[in-house]
Scaffold this motif. Structure first.
Motif, PDB file in Angstrom:
ATOM      1  N   ASP A  56       7.006   6.702   1.628  1.00 56.89           N
ATOM      2  CA  ASP A  56       8.196   6.828   2.474  1.00 56.89           C
ATOM      3  C   ASP A  56       8.242   5.733   3.536  1.00 56.89           C
ATOM      4  O   ASP A  56       9.287   5.463   4.101  1.00 56.89           O
ATOM      5  N   CYS A  57       7.116   5.140   3.846  1.00 60.40           N
ATOM      6  CA  CYS A  57       7.031   4.132   4.900  1.00 60.40           C
ATOM      7  C   CYS A  57       7.198   2.706   4.388  1.00 60.40           C
ATOM      8  O   CYS A  57       7.390   1.790   5.179  1.00 60.40           O
ATOM      9  N   PHE A  58       7.116   2.516   3.071  1.00 62.39           N
ATOM     10  CA  PHE A  58       7.150   1.165   2.524  1.00 62.39           C
ATOM     11  C   PHE A  58       8.399   0.411   2.948  1.00 62.39           C
ATOM     12  O   PHE A  58       8.327  -0.752   3.332  1.00 62.39           O
ATOM     13  N   GLY A  59       9.550   1.056   2.853  1.00 61.56           N
ATOM     14  CA  GLY A  59      10.801   0.384   3.185  1.00 61.56           C
ATOM     15  C   GLY A  59      10.839  -0.097   4.617  1.00 61.56           C
ATOM     16  O   GLY A  59      11.232  -1.231   4.891  1.00 61.56           O
ATOM     17  N   MET A  60      10.422   0.765   5.543  1.00 64.65           N
ATOM     18  CA  MET A  60      10.434   0.384   6.956  1.00 64.65           C
ATOM     19  C   MET A  60       9.585  -0.864   7.176  1.00 64.65           C
ATOM     20  O   MET A  60       9.989  -1.792   7.862  1.00 64.65           O
ATOM     21  N   LEU A  61       8.416  -0.901   6.573  1.00 64.83           N
ATOM     22  CA  LEU A  61       7.515  -2.031   6.764  1.00 64.83           C
ATOM     23  C   LEU A  61       8.023  -3.288   6.070  1.00 64.83           C
ATOM     24  O   LEU A  61       7.961  -4.386   6.619  1.00 64.83           O
TER      25      LEU A  61
END
Length: 173
Positions: A56-61
């Motif tokens: 879920d965090c991949f996009g933000m990073l």
């Protein structure tokens, strides 16, 4: 001797907090972008955001151009697919415009919608991400026609689509 360093272990996502609220633009730019001390940064994903699934965090990073260290098999499979798309485009030899850049060649509208762009040889690879918790209607505006994209509603230089929460969309123009 070292060839990269890990960062992000001091960050946390509180239960119920949105990913887009976890880090402000200034903190991301100061700590997780560029090559501090001449070394690439790898984000300590599983330590940093305990209340979110790592994928879920991949996009933000990725919106900030941050390298992500995959720890488990799930992360490796998910990241591997993203890396294949980016390698096929040639992102390593392209110009990257992170989500905070004033020079982004495309614009995206929609609640909690963000994008980043790699540009190379008159082509663009757009990463669009919905950082919210609900599906969002997104409209991508480009300086070049987007008629090549057949899986969404296109009008001239605009692409309209529904983005699912924390889903990554790679769009080649």
């Amino acid at each position: 001797y070292c060839d990269s360093y890990f960062d992000g272990e001091h960050l946390s996502l509180k239960p119920g907090e949105k990913l887009s609220q976890a880090l402000d633009v200034g903190a991301m730019r100061a700590e997780f972008t560029g090559f501090n001390w001449g070394l690439p940064i790898q984000f300590c994903l599983t330590e940093a955001l305990m209340h979110a699934k790592p994928e879920d965090c991949f996009g933000m990073l990725m919106l900030y151009g941050v390298d992500i260290k995959a720890y488990g098999d799930t992360e490796k499979l998910v990241l591997g697919e993203y890396w294949r798309i980016m390698d096929a485009f040639g992102t390593a030899n392209s110009t990257f415009y992170p989500c905070w850049s004033d020079e982004l060649p495309v614009r995206i509208s929609g609640t909690e919608m963000f994008c980043a762009v790699w540009e190379k040889d008159d082509r663009m690879l757009v990463l669009a991400v919905n950082l919210g918790d609900e599906p969002a209607q997104a409209e991508l505006h480009s300086s070049v026609p987007v008629q090549e994209i057949r899986w969404h509603s296109c009008e001239g230089n605009s692409l309209i689509f529904t983005a699912q929460p924390r889903e990554l969309y790679f769009i080649e123009l």
